[in-house]
Structure formats: structure tokens, C-alpha cells
Design an enzyme around this catalytic site. Sequence first.
Site, PDB file in Angstrom:
ATOM      1  N   THR A 216      13.504   4.641  10.371  1.00  0.00           N
ATOM      2  CA  THR A 216      14.456   3.587  10.730  1.00  0.00           C
ATOM      3  C   THR A 216      14.054   2.266  10.086  1.00  0.00           C
ATOM      4  O   THR A 216      12.888   1.867  10.144  1.00  0.00           O
ATOM      5  CB  THR A 216      14.502   3.415  12.262  1.00  0.00           C
ATOM      6  OG1 THR A 216      14.969   4.639  12.835  1.00  0.00           O
ATOM      7  CG2 THR A 216      15.427   2.284  12.667  1.00  0.00           C
TER       8      THR A 216
ATOM      9  N   ASN B 283      -5.878  -9.335  -7.290  1.00  0.00           N
ATOM     10  CA  ASN B 283      -6.016  -9.974  -5.977  1.00  0.00           C
ATOM     11  C   ASN B 283      -7.323 -10.744  -5.821  1.00  0.00           C
ATOM     12  O   ASN B 283      -7.406 -11.672  -5.030  1.00  0.00           O
ATOM     13  CB  ASN B 283      -5.888  -8.929  -4.862  1.00  0.00           C
ATOM     14  CG  ASN B 283      -6.765  -7.716  -5.102  1.00  0.00           C
ATOM     15  OD1 ASN B 283      -6.665  -7.060  -6.137  1.00  0.00           O
ATOM     16  ND2 ASN B 283      -7.639  -7.421  -4.162  1.00  0.00           N
TER      17      ASN B 283
ATOM     18  N   CYS C  70      -9.567  -6.530   1.843  1.00  0.00           N
ATOM     19  CA  CYS C  70      -9.524  -5.071   1.989  1.00  0.00           C
ATOM     20  C   CYS C  70     -10.904  -4.457   1.874  1.00  0.00           C
ATOM     21  O   CYS C  70     -11.159  -3.378   2.362  1.00  0.00           O
ATOM     22  CB  CYS C  70      -8.623  -4.472   0.930  1.00  0.00           C
ATOM     23  SG  CYS C  70      -7.107  -5.403   0.779  1.00  0.00           S
TER      24      CYS C  70
ATOM     25  N   THR D 157       0.843  -1.207   0.000  1.00  0.00           N
ATOM     26  CA  THR D 157       0.000   0.000   0.000  1.00  0.00           C
ATOM     27  C   THR D 157       0.875   1.253   0.000  1.00  0.00           C
ATOM     28  O   THR D 157       0.654   2.183  -0.779  1.00  0.00           O
ATOM     29  CB  THR D 157      -0.956   0.004   1.214  1.00  0.00           C
ATOM     30  OG1 THR D 157      -1.907  -1.047   1.046  1.00  0.00           O
ATOM     31  CG2 THR D 157      -1.698   1.328   1.343  1.00  0.00           C
TER      32      THR D 157
ATOM     33  N   SER E 135       5.076  -6.808  -1.605  1.00  0.00           N
ATOM     34  CA  SER E 135       4.663  -7.003  -0.218  1.00  0.00           C
ATOM     35  C   SER E 135       5.289  -8.303   0.253  1.00  0.00           C
ATOM     36  O   SER E 135       5.339  -9.269  -0.504  1.00  0.00           O
ATOM     37  CB  SER E 135       3.138  -7.111  -0.185  1.00  0.00           C
ATOM     38  OG  SER E 135       2.729  -7.640   1.043  1.00  0.00           O
ATOM     39  N   ALA E 136       5.756  -8.353   1.498  1.00  0.00           N
ATOM     40  CA  ALA E 136       6.359  -9.596   1.988  1.00  0.00           C
ATOM     41  C   ALA E 136       5.309 -10.631   2.387  1.00  0.00           C
ATOM     42  O   ALA E 136       5.470 -11.821   2.149  1.00  0.00           O
ATOM     43  CB  ALA E 136       7.275  -9.291   3.174  1.00  0.00           C
TER      44      ALA E 136
END
Length: 404
Positions: free
Chosen positions: A243, A155, A328, A76, A203-204
Site C-alpha cells: 500500500t 555520501n 550507516c 536502500t 531518497s526523500a
Amino acid sequence: MKLPIYLDYSATCPVDPRVAEKMVQYMTMDGTFGNPASRSHRYGWQAEEAVDTAREQIADLINADPREIVFTSGATESDNLAIKGAAHFYSKKGKHVITCKTEHKAVLDPCRQLEREGFEVTYLEPESNGLVDLSKLQAAMREDTVLVSIMHVNNEIGVIQDITAIGDLCRERKIVFHVDAAQSAGKLPIDVQEMKVDLISFSAHKAYGPKGIGALYVRRKPRIRLEAQMHGGGHERGFRSGTLPTHQIVGMGEAFRVAKEDMQKDYDHALALRNRLLDGVKDLEAVTVNGDLEQRVPHNLNVSFAFVEGESLLMSLKDLAVSSGSACTSASLEPSYVLRALGLDDELAHSSVRFSFGRFTTEAEIDYAIEQIRVAVTKLRDMSPLWDMYKEGIDLSTVEWAHH
């Protein structure tokens, strides 16, 4: 067999044990817990080394240069950075964007935002099989078109767009081309040298990695420029401050390494399961597969069972974890906007269920699912007066319903 059976891999995947094992080594005092941006001591250097390795593993999967990989919090954010970032940077050249009506909300909503800012967006109608007609795309391209965004794999219906051909069209006209590849990374070969794609979102967690981490591929030759959306310490070459979460990045890298290694095995496994499930339910009468069955990833089967309300079917299938629409938007009771864009009427769109399987799904689970689906569909149809009318040969579209 663990119940309910998980058949919603397109929503998220469990983390592969090999990935989880790797991630744990980057969190505690015993492991590599440093901040990769800490350049003054070994804790930071070791963390930076781990991040560099993961960057290489992700680049390897798509044949890219590791310097072209920018880490984000997920697909996203990658979609937002690509679409808004490119549109804003190139806005002097033009303010026209092209996308498709069946894109993920993470593409459609940034496009809506651009419209509020004065951009013009063309939303292409897909064909009834879910694919974009290249001649329609070409006809929509204008002098002031700066960006085209078309997803690789949908998707909800799993169809595969011809990214190589679309890339050629865009490159000829010097239009930036963005692809959302959340559903294709690790399932299909992606080669950025062959595909003329400028920006790709990953995306992982759709590839057996952790949630909350993703990446954006940003082409270096020809160089693509973006306006940052997240400002701060200038991390990720200024594209995305914040970070870097070493443990999540390591997880994503390992997940993509495993995906590259197991891609063919995973593909064949999913194809066998998909065919087994389809063979088990297709004789139920008035069953429609949504989306092209050939140009499609085998990990997805989206089916409409006519005269059965999708929500009722989901409630009857309490031992199966499946969805109607995508996670979603499945909280909304509106029929799927993707299926409506294919030209399905509301009834059929409402009666659709998405089954998606993956690395850990077994044949025994599919057989159990078939049995459950057959019982539930038959039971719900027995309760439906519309089904009786259909069986009597009445054309329901000609019936005049009384309005109360």
C-alpha cells in the site's frame, strides 16, 4: 543558537516546514487519508490524485516521465530493487556486474549477495581523489557484463562522478546503468534525457522530506525490465507491491518541488558555508581535505586532522553533531572503507570527520563550529606524543615500534 549544532545533513535532513505542513493534510479524518488503490470511492480517488501529483513533482526534478517513477521505502530498497532486479532479469545475457569500492553499503551488499548466487562482480578502485577512472571502467567491461552501478555523489566525501560519460560507455555496449542519487537529488541538476542512465535511486530524507520513502526511476525508452523483489498486490505496475503511504509520498513530492525551486539558492548557501568552515580550519597544520575539492558538492566537507583520533575528536566536539564515516557504518570502529579505498593510511582515515551542512545552517553556527574545532584539535594534539615527534621532524613511518 540551538546546541548541539547540526552539521550532519548527509546523514539526514530535518523535514522542511513546507513539507511537514503538506503531509499533515493526508493523515486524519479531516484530510485525504484513503488508500490510493481503492478505486471504488472518492477517498481512494483523492489519495490516488495526490500520489499522481507527487509522481509528477519527482519526475519534474529529473526531467522524466511520471510513469518512470516507482515508489519504494527509501534509497536502500531502490538500490536492492535495481541491482538484484536487473541482474536477475538479464542473467540469461550474462552474470557480470561492475561497481566501485566506495559505493554505499546499499549497493555493495546487494552485489555481495549476487556473488553468493553465482554472479561475478568487479569492484573498481577509485583514484586518490575519489573519482572513477573511465578507462579502468571501460577495461572492466566484458561481453557478459549486464549491469554497472556507480553513485552520483559519494555520501562520505561528496565527490561527483561523471555520470554522463559513464552512461555513454554503458549505452554503447547495451549495459544497464544504475545510479544511486540519494546524495545528489535536489543538490545538482539531474536530467535523465541527457544522462544515459537506466535506473536511479532516490531518497526523500536527504532532500528535506520524510524518512521511510524513496523512489526508483526506471527508464521506459529503451525499456528497462526488472524482477520484482517485493511481491503482493501488484502495486507500482508490479515492480513493488505494498500500500502506498500517501502522506509520505506527498512529502517526498513537495520536498522535490521545493528542491527544484531552491536548488541554486541552496547550492550557493552551502558553498559559502563550506568555504567559511574550510578557511577557518585549514591553517591548523596537517589538515587534509578528503576527496576532490572541485568536483564535489559544497554540502560536504570531509577533513582529516592528522595525529588526532577521529572518535576522540567527536567526543570533544560535544556541541557539534558531526560524524566520522557515514551514519550507516559509523557504529563500527574500523576506519572508513571509503577513505581506505582512496589510499589513505589507517591513521589518517581514523582522524577524519565529515561536516555536512544544508538549508537551515547559519554562518553563526559555522563560526561557532570553527572555534570548537580549533580548541579541540589543539588540545588533543597537545596530549599526543606522536604530534611532538612530528613537530621535531621525525618521520613516523621510519619508527620501529616495540611489540608488547
